[in-house]
Design an enzyme around this catalytic site. Structure first.
Site, mmCIF file in Angstrom:
data_model
loop_
_atom_site.group_PDB
_atom_site.id
_atom_site.type_symbol
_atom_site.label_atom_id
_atom_site.label_comp_id
_atom_site.label_asym_id
_atom_site.label_seq_id
_atom_site.Cartn_x
_atom_site.Cartn_y
_atom_site.Cartn_z
ATOM 1 N N SER A 151 -37.320 -89.478 -30.413
ATOM 2 C CA SER A 151 -38.641 -89.212 -29.835
ATOM 3 C C SER A 151 -39.708 -89.474 -30.883
ATOM 4 C CB SER A 151 -38.736 -87.764 -29.371
ATOM 5 O OG SER A 151 -40.099 -87.411 -29.266
ATOM 6 N N HIS A 159 -37.753 -92.781 -27.117
ATOM 7 C CA HIS A 159 -38.261 -91.750 -26.202
ATOM 8 C C HIS A 159 -39.748 -91.514 -26.493
ATOM 9 C CE1 HIS A 159 -37.706 -88.159 -23.627
ATOM 10 N NE2 HIS A 159 -38.520 -87.534 -24.466
ATOM 11 N N ASP A 166 -43.035 -89.295 -25.558
ATOM 12 C CA ASP A 166 -43.480 -88.046 -24.944
ATOM 13 C C ASP A 166 -44.961 -88.103 -24.622
ATOM 14 O OD1 ASP A 166 -41.147 -86.323 -24.883
ATOM 15 O OD2 ASP A 166 -41.181 -86.490 -27.066
ATOM 16 N N MET A 185 -48.077 -86.257 -23.082
ATOM 17 C CA MET A 185 -48.532 -84.901 -22.752
ATOM 18 C C MET A 185 -50.027 -84.907 -22.494
ATOM 19 S SD MET A 185 -46.464 -82.664 -25.557
ATOM 20 C CE MET A 185 -44.782 -83.071 -26.060
ATOM 21 N N HIS A 235 -41.325 -90.061 -21.007
ATOM 22 C CA HIS A 235 -41.203 -88.689 -20.481
ATOM 23 C C HIS A 235 -42.607 -88.169 -20.197
ATOM 24 C CE1 HIS A 235 -39.804 -84.294 -21.568
ATOM 25 N NE2 HIS A 235 -40.143 -84.419 -20.297
ATOM 26 N N MET A 246 -45.034 -85.555 -19.313
ATOM 27 C CA MET A 246 -45.283 -84.114 -19.192
ATOM 28 C C MET A 246 -46.737 -83.946 -18.818
ATOM 29 S SD MET A 246 -43.026 -83.036 -22.466
ATOM 30 C CE MET A 246 -43.104 -84.714 -23.069
ATOM 31 N N MET A 291 -34.380 -80.120 -19.964
ATOM 32 C CA MET A 291 -35.133 -79.654 -21.129
ATOM 33 C C MET A 291 -34.377 -78.502 -21.788
ATOM 34 S SD MET A 291 -37.673 -81.631 -21.453
ATOM 35 C CE MET A 291 -38.290 -80.791 -22.924
ATOM 36 N N ASP A 307 -33.073 -82.898 -23.898
ATOM 37 C CA ASP A 307 -34.259 -83.073 -24.754
ATOM 38 C C ASP A 307 -34.724 -81.733 -25.308
ATOM 39 O OD1 ASP A 307 -36.662 -83.802 -25.904
ATOM 40 O OD2 ASP A 307 -37.592 -84.503 -24.038
HETATM 41 C C1 DX5 Z 1 -40.743 -81.687 -26.169
HETATM 42 C C2 DX5 Z 1 -40.497 -83.157 -26.057
HETATM 43 C C3 DX5 Z 1 -39.387 -83.623 -26.884
HETATM 44 C C4 DX5 Z 1 -39.594 -83.435 -28.375
HETATM 45 C C5 DX5 Z 1 -38.256 -83.164 -28.956
HETATM 46 O O1 DX5 Z 1 -41.682 -81.304 -25.242
HETATM 47 O O2 DX5 Z 1 -40.200 -83.509 -24.715
HETATM 48 O O3 DX5 Z 1 -39.006 -84.965 -26.596
HETATM 49 O O4 DX5 Z 1 -40.161 -84.547 -29.006
HETATM 50 O O5 DX5 Z 1 -38.421 -82.828 -30.290
HETATM 51 P P1 DX5 Z 1 -37.297 -82.055 -31.086
HETATM 52 O O6 DX5 Z 1 -36.080 -82.917 -31.079
HETATM 53 O O7 DX5 Z 1 -37.911 -81.878 -32.439
HETATM 54 O O8 DX5 Z 1 -37.060 -80.737 -30.384
HETATM 55 ZN ZN ZN Z 2 -39.345 -85.575 -24.347
#
Ligand code: DX5
Ligand code: ZN
Length: 215
Positions: A7, A32, A34, A36, A65, A67, A136, A174
């Site tokens: 990620s 990956h 993320d 947000m 992903h 969010m 998650m 994840d």
């Molecule tokens: C959290 C994200 C993850 C995050 C994981 O909301 O969806 O993808 O980057 O990070 P680690 O592996 O550090 O928990």
């Molecule tokens: Zn993620």
């Protein structure tokens, strides 16, 4: 063999392209991303323009992903920017069936993610449509949180459902995955491991990949 999806949330953003190339050279399988929005989760991260620019530095599949609330509003943008998998949250899309269809219509693979407090059974009516289910194992929003053990049970449940119904979605996990607990996640039935801090905070990315592959 489980796929490893670093990620980029935990990568060094000043040299993001280099970080992605290094992850690829180290043997990572997917990247990956993320996304947000500061509403579905408290944090704000990456938009589709970043996906479009990093698309030029690697041929690895992009596992995006989302969010964000109302993810249906941004499917087209993220697909056109070069996403291979687009995953939305069950908790964020009221008309989830339509959202999943539109991901596929845009030519991407469709994933749905569930938060730690959301049971697997809510996916019952949509699961046959999915290319990927994302469990998650932390509450979404930040990298570097601790792995929530109950996720292991959910992976097992999904595996059973997949066998019973003869489906072929991938099971991705994840949050909080490190070299030390990766094997337990794989043994529980995960096909894809997302790793943020456990990957990018390590001094040697190849070593992370090697240790996970060696079990
Ligand atoms: C959290 C994200 C993850 C995050 C994981 O909301 O969806 O993808 O980057 O990070 P680690 O592996 O550090 O928990
Ligand atoms: Zn993620």
């Amino acid at each position: 063999m489980a796929l490893i999806a670093p990620s980029i949330l935990s990568a060094d953003f000043t040299i993001l392209g280099e970080e992605i190339k290094k992850a690829e050279q180290a043997g990572a399988d997917w990247i990956h991303v993320d996304v947000m929005d500061g509403r579905f989760v408290p944090n704000i991260t990456i938009g589709q323009e970043v996906v479009r620019s990093i698309r030029k530095v690697t041929s690895l599949p992009f596992d995006v992903h989302l969010m964000i609330v109302e993810p249906e509003r941004y499917i087209k943008e993220f697909a056109e920017a070069g996403s291979d998998y687009i995953t939305v949250h069950y908790e964020a899309s009221v008309h989830l069936h339509r959202t999943v269809q539109s991901i596929k219509e845009e030519g991407a693979k469709a994933g749905v993610s569930i938060n730690p407090a959301t049971p697997v059974m809510v996916l019952d009516e949509i699961i046959a449509e999915l290319d990927l289910v994302l469990i998650m194992s932390v509450n979404p929003g930040f990298g570097g949180q601790r792995f929530i053990e109950e996720a292991l049970r959910k992976i097992g449940q999904l595996k059973r459902i997949r066998n019973e119904r003869k489906l072929d979605f991938l099971i991705e996990v994840d949050g909080g995955i490190k070299v030390d607990n990766a094997q337990r996640v794989i043994n529980a039935g995960a096909d894809v491991l997302v790793m943020g801090s456990g990957f990018f905070n390590s001094p040697d990315y190849s070593e992370v990949v090697r240790r996970i592959r060696d079990g």
